[in-house]
Design an enzyme around this catalytic site. Structure first.
Site, PDB file in Angstrom:
ATOM      1  N   ASP A  79       0.817  -1.211   0.000  1.00 59.64           N
ATOM      2  CA  ASP A  79       0.000   0.000   0.000  1.00 59.64           C
ATOM      3  C   ASP A  79       0.850   1.261   0.000  1.00 59.64           C
ATOM      4  OD1 ASP A  79      -2.309  -1.451  -0.090  1.00 59.64           O
ATOM      5  OD2 ASP A  79      -2.844  -1.185   2.012  1.00 59.64           O
ATOM      6  N   THR A  87      -9.315   2.309   6.723  1.00 62.24           N
ATOM      7  CA  THR A  87      -8.752   0.996   7.041  1.00 62.24           C
ATOM      8  C   THR A  87      -7.249   1.081   7.285  1.00 62.24           C
ATOM      9  OG1 THR A  87      -8.641   0.571   4.651  1.00 62.24           O
ATOM     10  CG2 THR A  87     -10.505  -0.370   5.852  1.00 62.24           C
TER      11      THR A  87
END
Length: 295
Positions: free
Chosen positions: A70, A185
């Site tokens: 990510d 998240t």
């Protein structure tokens, strides 16, 4: 969007050997599939192939494949801010809430995108303005979050938070997270914030280790404007942009944050996968904590 010329951007974590290896294999495979891979100068140098200058890359790419975790995806998003380039991430990191693809199915995924078997998710960005002495010192965009925290000293900080012209609270905490739904998240989740699907237009405020029991995360509307002013006698505070770039804040600086109305990031979601599939997989909902015993 219908893919036509097969101009695909390729971005990858140049510090991760498995990302470099996968990039090389995809490059060789794609050439035989009629794919015109476009790599910016840094990535091209790592693979020793011809480069595409940054401005031509941004104007010519139909979509971009990102190899890494990510963090790599966030850097790639920042590289494309302001350009209508859909992004598809293949996860070579840990959780992978942004880089959702599996390396084992990378070739099939790319072919599915070329065959238009996907939908686009539009993800909002935070726009942050740092004011000091009546002028804008920094203008920032963040896909995940903007975070104000203490410096190197182990001490709590005072943060005055307003929503528009209304005082919301004076947080006594280790810091404050301002997050998009995409970032719900990420760091905000560990601070007790809710999980918010990316299509919901809102902004999250989550205090970090607040020193009052009644301090809780707050969900603001998509058109709200939050203003955070560090108080107290601390010499400096740290403002981080998507956990990757840092800026010094001084007491009585002002951070103004809202959703950017014009600039967005588009991510590719394959037709056979959904956001809720991703949550079940990554958070192991419904697995009852059972693992196979492997590492």
């Amino acid at each position: 969007m219908i893919m036509g010329a097969n101009n695909i951007g390729l971005l990858f974590n140049t510090q991760k050997p498995e990302a470099i290896d996968l990039a090389g294999r995809l490059y060789s495979w794609g050439k035989g599939q009629g794919i015109n891979w476009m790599l910016p100068p840094h990535e091209a140098a790592v693979l020793s192939i011809p480069e595409t200058p940054d401005n031509i890359w941004r104007e010519g790419v139909e979509f971009a494949v990102i190899l890494g975790g990510d963090g790599t995806f966030l850097r790639a998003a920042r590289y494309t801010f302001g350009y209508p380039i859909p992004l598809y991430g293949i996860n070579l990191g840990r959780l992978g809430f942004l880089a959702t693809g599996d390396p084992e199915s990378a070739k099939q995924d790319i072919m599915a995108i070329l065959e238009n078997k996907y939908t686009l998710q539009q993800r909002d960005l935070l726009k942050g303005l740092v004011w000091r002495g009546g002028r804008v010192l920094h203008e920032l965009l963040a896909l995940n979050d903007l975070v104000i925290s203490k410096g190197n000293l182990a001490r709590v900080i005072d943060l005055e938070v307003r929503v528009g012209d209304e005082i919301l609270s004076l947080f006594l905490a280790d810091g404050l997270i301002l997050s998009t739904p995409t970032g719900s998240t990420a760091y905000a989740l560990s601070a007790g914030g809710p999980i918010v699907p990316p299509h919901v237009k809102c902004m999250l405020l989550a205090p970090i280790c607040a020193h009052t029991l009644y301090a809780r995360p707050v969900v603001l509307g998509g058109t709200d404007r939050a203003i955070v002013v560090p108080k107290g006698d601390a010499r400096s505070y740290m403002l981080t942009q998507d956990g990757q770039l840092g800026y010094e804040l001084l007491p009585d600086d002002s951070l103004e944050v809202s959703l950017d109305p014009d600039i967005h990031v588009e991510t590719i979601q394959l037709n056979d996968r959904s956001y809720y599939d991703l949550l079940r997989e990554k958070l192991r909902w419904g697995f009852n904590g059972i693992t196979d015993g492997g590492d």
